[in-house]
Design a protein around this motif. Structure first.
Motif, short mmCIF file in Angstrom:
data_model
loop_
_atom_site.label_atom_id
_atom_site.label_comp_id
_atom_site.label_asym_id
_atom_site.label_seq_id
_atom_site.Cartn_x
_atom_site.Cartn_y
_atom_site.Cartn_z
N PHE A 1 0.87 -1.17 0.00
CA PHE A 1 0.00 0.00 0.00
C PHE A 1 0.92 1.23 0.00
O PHE A 1 1.71 1.41 0.93
CB PHE A 1 -0.90 0.01 1.24
N HIS B 1 -1.92 -1.41 -3.87
CA HIS B 1 -2.99 -0.42 -3.78
C HIS B 1 -2.32 0.95 -3.66
O HIS B 1 -1.46 1.16 -2.79
CB HIS B 1 -3.86 -0.66 -2.54
N TRP C 1 -7.40 -5.17 4.94
CA TRP C 1 -7.15 -4.09 4.00
C TRP C 1 -7.40 -4.49 2.54
O TRP C 1 -7.85 -3.66 1.75
CB TRP C 1 -5.73 -3.56 4.17
#
Length: 277
Positions: free
Chosen positions: A114, A180, A228
């Motif tokens: 991320f 992400h 997540w």
């Protein structure tokens, strides 16, 4: 997600992992080719068992191996293969896979990240940083290039691979890098170069910008890190601004930048990171 069983959560986490796009498309960020998960899974029946309380990184490794063994044309020869010299661990090879059709053996490094885009940093690729600024895309790529992939050719690794009857010189090296990406909240139309735009999952903002005036009409959920990868639309329990803010404040005081899911309409959801720095 408190209303879901552990098995249901695990399936949603696995589906989220599968749905996460590769970090680059058509153009490699490093000289090692991408290991693409291209198999079309028409009937996703998940019978996956993993140890409880695994951190996200280890959880992703279990997901990847389950995908390889259950849905792909490859088989796992070794996973998390530690290379040791005189009782000192030099590192580990994430996966050794063999194509069931061509018999090609691949060393695959798996990465699931991320990253937040910080426009204040001068160099484009260095702008991708971890939510707490402890890591970055550039540092990760450098470690892969300088340490992870060269590990295959160390003499200690050759000794380890002998037991598997594998010659390192006949092994191809690939990377499976899923990510992400989050853009600044005030600049959602930015178009960063060099990465797959399909990876953009949400936005980020400083905690002082997370005000009731701006967000008071929305509903929220603070997922655990293991969740997540999950699509926020699967969450059923939501909190209002007054309920979520104390949870958020606690994490920020500990210098943890949390990921928050937003419900902005009946069928409209978003992801944001709220940062302390």
């Amino acid at each position: 997600m408190k209303n879901l069983t552990s098995e249901e959560k695990l399936k949603l986490q696995f589906k989220g992992f599968l749905a996460t796009p590769p970090l680059w498309k058509e153009k490699d960020l490093i000289r090692f080719p991408e290991f693409l998960m291209t198999e079309v899974i028409r009937d996703l029946k998940v019978d996956l068992k993993i140890p409880a309380n695994l951190v996200l990184g280890r959880r992703i490794e279990y997901f990847f191996r389950y995908y390889i063994d259950e849905f792909s044309r490859h088989r796992t020869l070794a996973a998390n293969l530690q290379i040791i010299q005189e009782k000192i661990t030099l590192g580990e090879l994430d996966f050794l896979l063999q194509d069931k059709i061509s018999a090609e053996i691949s060393h695959v490094e798996l990465v699931y990240k991320f990253y937040l885009y910080d426009p204040s940093i001068s160099t484009e690729m260095e702008r991708w940083i971890g939510p707490n600024r402890r890591d970055s895309l550039v540092r990760k790529l450098d470690r892969l290039t300088r340490h992870q992939f060269p590990l295959l050719y160390r003499k200690e690794t050759r000794e380890t691979l002998k037991s598997l009857q594998i010659d390192p010189q006949e092994v191809s090296q690939k990377i499976c890098f899923k990510a992400h990406l989050f853009l600044p909240y005030s600049q959602p139309d930015l178009k960063p170069t060099g990465v797959n735009a399909e990876c953009i999952s949400g936005r980020w903002l400083h905690y002082l910008k997370f005000t009731k005036r701006e967000f008071g009409d929305h509903l929220f959920y603070l997922p655990k890190k293991e969740n997540w990868p999950v699509d926020p639309k699967f969450n059923k329990q939501w909190l209002d601004y007054e309920e979520i803010y104390p949870q958020l404040q606690h994490l920020l005081l500990l210098k943890h930048a949390p990921l928050i899911w937003l419900k902005t309409g009946v069928d409209s959801f978003d992801r944001i990171f709220v940062v302390w720095w």
